[in-house]
Design a protein around this motif. Structure first.
Motif, PDB file in Angstrom:
ATOM      1  N   ASP A  37       0.825  -1.201   0.000  1.00 42.17           N
ATOM      2  CA  ASP A  37       0.000   0.000   0.000  1.00 42.17           C
ATOM      3  C   ASP A  37       0.864   1.259   0.000  1.00 42.17           C
ATOM      4  OD1 ASP A  37      -2.141  -1.688   0.060  1.00 42.17           O
ATOM      5  OD2 ASP A  37      -3.127  -0.769   1.768  1.00 42.17           O
ATOM      6  N   LEU A  38       1.937   1.250   0.754  1.00 39.55           N
ATOM      7  CA  LEU A  38       2.880   2.366   0.734  1.00 39.55           C
ATOM      8  C   LEU A  38       3.428   2.570  -0.672  1.00 39.55           C
ATOM      9  CD1 LEU A  38       4.824   4.433   2.153  1.00 39.55           C
ATOM     10  CD2 LEU A  38       6.408   2.508   2.404  1.00 39.55           C
ATOM     11  N   ALA A  39       3.820   1.471  -1.311  1.00 44.28           N
ATOM     12  CA  ALA A  39       4.399   1.552  -2.648  1.00 44.28           C
ATOM     13  C   ALA A  39       3.383   2.033  -3.671  1.00 44.28           C
ATOM     14  CB  ALA A  39       4.954   0.189  -3.054  1.00 44.28           C
ATOM     15  N   ALA A  40       2.112   1.648  -3.509  1.00 41.56           N
ATOM     16  CA  ALA A  40       1.071   2.117  -4.419  1.00 41.56           C
ATOM     17  C   ALA A  40       0.913   3.625  -4.319  1.00 41.56           C
ATOM     18  CB  ALA A  40      -0.255   1.426  -4.114  1.00 41.56           C
ATOM     19  N   ALA A  41       1.034   4.175  -3.115  1.00 38.31           N
ATOM     20  CA  ALA A  41       0.968   5.620  -2.951  1.00 38.31           C
ATOM     21  C   ALA A  41       2.156   6.295  -3.620  1.00 38.31           C
ATOM     22  CB  ALA A  41       0.914   5.975  -1.464  1.00 38.31           C
ATOM     23  N   VAL A  42       3.330   5.679  -3.520  1.00 37.54           N
ATOM     24  CA  VAL A  42       4.514   6.195  -4.205  1.00 37.54           C
ATOM     25  C   VAL A  42       4.272   6.252  -5.713  1.00 37.54           C
ATOM     26  CG1 VAL A  42       6.927   5.698  -4.787  1.00 37.54           C
ATOM     27  CG2 VAL A  42       6.152   5.498  -2.419  1.00 37.54           C
ATOM     28  N   ALA A  43       3.534   5.273  -6.237  1.00 36.45           N
ATOM     29  CA  ALA A  43       3.250   5.213  -7.673  1.00 36.45           C
ATOM     30  C   ALA A  43       2.218   6.249  -8.115  1.00 36.45           C
ATOM     31  CB  ALA A  43       2.780   3.819  -8.062  1.00 36.45           C
ATOM     32  N   GLY A  44       1.630   6.976  -7.189  1.00 29.13           N
ATOM     33  CA  GLY A  44       0.724   8.050  -7.562  1.00 29.13           C
ATOM     34  C   GLY A  44      -0.664   7.957  -6.988  1.00 29.13           C
ATOM     35  N   SER A  45      -1.182   6.732  -6.846  1.00 30.52           N
ATOM     36  CA  SER A  45      -2.517   6.550  -6.289  1.00 30.52           C
ATOM     37  C   SER A  45      -2.763   5.072  -6.035  1.00 30.52           C
ATOM     38  CB  SER A  45      -3.593   7.075  -7.244  1.00 30.52           C
ATOM     39  OG  SER A  45      -4.888   6.675  -6.809  1.00 30.52           O
ATOM     40  N   ILE A  46      -3.417   4.790  -4.928  1.00 29.32           N
ATOM     41  CA  ILE A  46      -3.796   3.408  -4.668  1.00 29.32           C
ATOM     42  C   ILE A  46      -4.831   2.928  -5.681  1.00 29.32           C
ATOM     43  CG2 ILE A  46      -5.704   3.827  -3.077  1.00 29.32           C
ATOM     44  CD1 ILE A  46      -4.458   1.654  -1.262  1.00 29.32           C
ATOM     45  N   GLY A  47      -5.455   3.881  -6.392  1.00 32.53           N
ATOM     46  CA  GLY A  47      -6.450   3.529  -7.401  1.00 32.53           C
ATOM     47  C   GLY A  47      -5.888   2.847  -8.632  1.00 32.53           C
ATOM     48  N   VAL A  48      -4.573   2.888  -8.826  1.00 33.23           N
ATOM     49  CA  VAL A  48      -3.981   2.234  -9.997  1.00 33.23           C
ATOM     50  C   VAL A  48      -3.392   0.876  -9.655  1.00 33.23           C
ATOM     51  CG1 VAL A  48      -3.416   4.478 -10.999  1.00 33.23           C
ATOM     52  CG2 VAL A  48      -1.654   3.230  -9.748  1.00 33.23           C
ATOM     53  N   ALA A  49      -3.439   0.478  -8.394  1.00 29.50           N
ATOM     54  CA  ALA A  49      -2.696  -0.698  -7.949  1.00 29.50           C
ATOM     55  C   ALA A  49      -3.475  -2.001  -8.124  1.00 29.50           C
ATOM     56  CB  ALA A  49      -2.307  -0.533  -6.484  1.00 29.50           C
ATOM     57  N   PRO A  50      -2.885  -2.986  -8.813  1.00 24.95           N
ATOM     58  CA  PRO A  50      -3.522  -4.292  -8.978  1.00 24.95           C
ATOM     59  C   PRO A  50      -2.997  -5.295  -7.951  1.00 24.95           C
ATOM     60  CG  PRO A  50      -1.648  -4.181 -10.431  1.00 24.95           C
ATOM     61  CD  PRO A  50      -1.652  -2.893  -9.621  1.00 24.95           C
ATOM     62  N   ALA A  51      -3.632  -6.440  -7.877  1.00 29.88           N
ATOM     63  CA  ALA A  51      -3.145  -7.506  -7.005  1.00 29.88           C
ATOM     64  C   ALA A  51      -3.710  -8.844  -7.457  1.00 29.88           C
ATOM     65  CB  ALA A  51      -3.539  -7.251  -5.543  1.00 29.88           C
ATOM     66  N   ALA A  52      -2.937  -9.886  -7.163  1.00 24.67           N
ATOM     67  CA  ALA A  52      -3.378 -11.252  -7.445  1.00 24.67           C
ATOM     68  C   ALA A  52      -3.121 -12.115  -6.224  1.00 24.67           C
ATOM     69  CB  ALA A  52      -2.635 -11.819  -8.649  1.00 24.67           C
ATOM     70  N   ASN A  53      -4.056 -12.994  -5.914  1.00 20.81           N
ATOM     71  CA  ASN A  53      -3.903 -14.013  -4.874  1.00 20.81           C
ATOM     72  C   ASN A  53      -3.760 -15.348  -5.601  1.00 20.81           C
ATOM     73  OD1 ASN A  53      -4.793 -12.348  -2.289  1.00 20.81           O
ATOM     74  ND2 ASN A  53      -6.289 -11.913  -3.895  1.00 20.81           N
ATOM     75  N   LEU A  54      -2.553 -15.871  -5.615  1.00 16.11           N
ATOM     76  CA  LEU A  54      -2.243 -16.988  -6.504  1.00 16.11           C
ATOM     77  C   LEU A  54      -2.069 -18.307  -5.769  1.00 16.11           C
ATOM     78  CD1 LEU A  54       0.437 -15.256  -8.790  1.00 16.11           C
ATOM     79  CD2 LEU A  54      -2.034 -15.486  -9.201  1.00 16.11           C
ATOM     80  N   ASN A  55      -2.638 -19.352  -6.348  1.00 18.42           N
ATOM     81  CA  ASN A  55      -2.300 -20.725  -6.005  1.00 18.42           C
ATOM     82  C   ASN A  55      -1.422 -21.233  -7.149  1.00 18.42           C
ATOM     83  OD1 ASN A  55      -3.585 -23.883  -6.523  1.00 18.42           O
ATOM     84  ND2 ASN A  55      -2.555 -23.411  -4.616  1.00 18.42           N
ATOM     85  N   PRO A  56      -0.096 -21.108  -7.018  1.00 18.79           N
ATOM     86  CA  PRO A  56       0.789 -21.400  -8.146  1.00 18.79           C
ATOM     87  C   PRO A  56       0.640 -22.810  -8.704  1.00 18.79           C
ATOM     88  CG  PRO A  56       1.973 -20.198  -6.447  1.00 18.79           C
ATOM     89  CD  PRO A  56       0.646 -20.590  -5.859  1.00 18.79           C
ATOM     90  N   GLU A  57       0.285 -23.761  -7.858  1.00 23.54           N
ATOM     91  CA  GLU A  57       0.126 -25.135  -8.333  1.00 23.54           C
ATOM     92  C   GLU A  57      -1.141 -25.333  -9.147  1.00 23.54           C
ATOM     93  OE1 GLU A  57       2.733 -24.787  -4.907  1.00 23.54           O
ATOM     94  OE2 GLU A  57       0.628 -24.227  -5.180  1.00 23.54           O
ATOM     95  N   ARG A  58      -2.049 -24.376  -9.090  1.00 20.72           N
ATOM     96  CA  ARG A  58      -3.322 -24.404  -9.809  1.00 20.72           C
ATOM     97  C   ARG A  58      -4.217 -25.568  -9.383  1.00 20.72           C
ATOM     98  NH1 ARG A  58      -2.973 -20.929 -14.655  1.00 20.72           N
ATOM     99  NH2 ARG A  58      -0.888 -20.016 -14.681  1.00 20.72           N
ATOM    100  N   ASP A  59      -4.052 -25.988  -8.150  1.00 21.15           N
ATOM    101  CA  ASP A  59      -4.976 -26.977  -7.596  1.00 21.15           C
ATOM    102  C   ASP A  59      -6.341 -26.337  -7.312  1.00 21.15           C
ATOM    103  OD1 ASP A  59      -3.013 -28.971  -7.578  1.00 21.15           O
ATOM    104  OD2 ASP A  59      -2.276 -28.336  -5.611  1.00 21.15           O
ATOM    105  N   PHE A  60      -6.334 -25.032  -7.116  1.00 23.81           N
ATOM    106  CA  PHE A  60      -7.540 -24.261  -6.825  1.00 23.81           C
ATOM    107  C   PHE A  60      -7.526 -23.008  -7.697  1.00 23.81           C
ATOM    108  CE2 PHE A  60      -6.229 -26.410  -2.898  1.00 23.81           C
ATOM    109  CZ  PHE A  60      -7.367 -27.157  -2.615  1.00 23.81           C
ATOM    110  N   PRO A  61      -8.673 -22.351  -7.841  1.00 23.48           N
ATOM    111  CA  PRO A  61      -8.670 -21.093  -8.602  1.00 23.48           C
ATOM    112  C   PRO A  61      -7.923 -20.002  -7.857  1.00 23.48           C
ATOM    113  CG  PRO A  61     -10.808 -21.457  -7.584  1.00 23.48           C
ATOM    114  CD  PRO A  61     -10.026 -22.716  -7.372  1.00 23.48           C
TER     115      PRO A  61
END
Length: 351
Positions: A247-271
């Motif tokens: 969140d700190l870094a997103a503010a550095v980038a200009g706005s938290i409104g531009v910040a994306p995120a992913a919650n990943l299960n790299p093994e793809r056993d689940f979505p």
């Protein structure tokens, strides 16, 4: 045409606005890149909690378990305590589907001034946050409620398996980027879990001899992200530290409104689940002025995860181009553009 089933959860506040806006971008690009997204919509939200007593139904996880991905808008409303809404929807999905990587790219776009003078378009790094254990454990409790002796205990839980897999993910990611990893720690003050974290990081770093790495205490690291954000490539951090840093870094980038995120299960056993960082923003909900970039960029991350890298690149390049060559900006970036106006401009570039 390849079809992907998406569990669509617009959620609360501006999630109801930016989610369909982002889907319109993903659908337009998909027509050219040979994929189609089939959406199953779910009304899981604080509004549902107020009417039904739960953020999602008891069998909610079973309803979305076999989707190819989950696209979430935002969670939260002032009428529902944050710990209720979070632990009633977002955290169960993350944990039951073993989405142990929270991936948050940080980029300063040309044409989007950062509040940090030294932050230019050279800033391009990723925060890799451990997402299912650490400081956000369920172990603990409260005693003597309402008495002067009232107390609360919250236990942090760090496992060798959990630290190893997140560190390995970060080092592997760095191999395709700038080949540098920064580990966030606080082993000078937190006497058990952080030295353990440091030991595992050092062990795993030895198996990636081509990757340079350093470790930084979290307080100093926060200062350095502000003072010299371009120095970073991949930052790996525990659940709490990664949450704060991103969140700190997103503010550095200009706005938290531009910040994306992913919650990943790299093994793809689940979505895996994809959600912008900005939250539900109840102060501007319903006004049509929310910045859709975080949701659109998050959608691009989802499309990449589903195997359509060229489509994701095209979306990300369109965002960058729009910022670099026009003065179209939403309110959070100092402009007057509406959500719809920004999306229409993106669609024009992608047509």
């Amino acid at each position: 045409m390849q079809t992907h089933r998406i569990a669509l959860i617009p959620g609360d506040g501006i999630g109801q606005e930016v989610t369909p806006a982002a889907c319109s971008i993903l659908d337009a690009v998909g027509k050219r890149h040979g994929y189609e997204l089939s959406y199953d919509s779910f009304d899981w939200s604080c509004a549902r909690f107020r009417s039904e007593g739960a953020m999602m139904p008891a069998n909610g996880l079973d309803q979305i378990r076999h989707h190819d991905a989950i696209f979430l808008g935002a969670v939260g409303d002032p009428s529902v305590p944050d710990h209720v809404s979070l632990w009633g929807l977002l955290i169960p999905i993350r944990r039951q589907f073993q989405q142990y990587v929270n991936l948050r790219p940080i980029r300063v776009f040309d044409g989007v001034p950062s509040p940090v003078r030294s932050a230019t378009s050279e800033v391009d790094f990723v925060v890799v946050r451990e997402n299912v254990e650490g400081e956000y454990s369920e172990i603990g409790g409260r005693m003597n409620r309402g008495f002067p002796s009232e107390m609360a205990v919250q236990e942090a839980v760090f496992t060798r398996a959990g630290v190893t897999r997140i560190v390995d993910y970060a080092f592997t990611l760095a191999q395709g980027r700038g080949k540098h990893v920064t580990s966030a720690t606080k082993s000078n003050g937190i006497v058990h879990t952080m030295p353990f974290w440091d030991e595992v990081v050092a062990e795993r770093a030895g198996t990636f001899p081509d990757i340079a790495w350093t470790q930084e205490h979290i307080d100093a690291l926060c200062a350095k992200v502000v003072l010299d954000p371009a120095r970073f490539d991949v930052i790996v951090a525990s659940n709490l530290f990664g949450d704060i840093l991103s969140d700190l870094a997103a503010a550095v980038a200009g706005s938290i409104g531009v910040a994306p995120a992913a919650n990943l299960n790299p093994e793809r056993d689940f979505p895996s689940m994809f959600e912008p960082v900005h939250g539900s923003a109840p102060d501007i909900a319903g006004q049509g002025v929310a910045n859709p970039v975080g949701a659109v960029w998050t959608g691009a991350m989802m499309v990449r995860h589903l195997g359509h890298a060229e489509a994701a690149d095209e979306i990300e390049q369109a965002i960058a181009s729009l910022f670099a060559t026009t003065d179209l900006r939403t309110r959070d970036l100092g402009g007057t553009a509406t959500t719809r106006e920004f999306i229409d401009a993106l669609l024009e570039r992608l047509s």
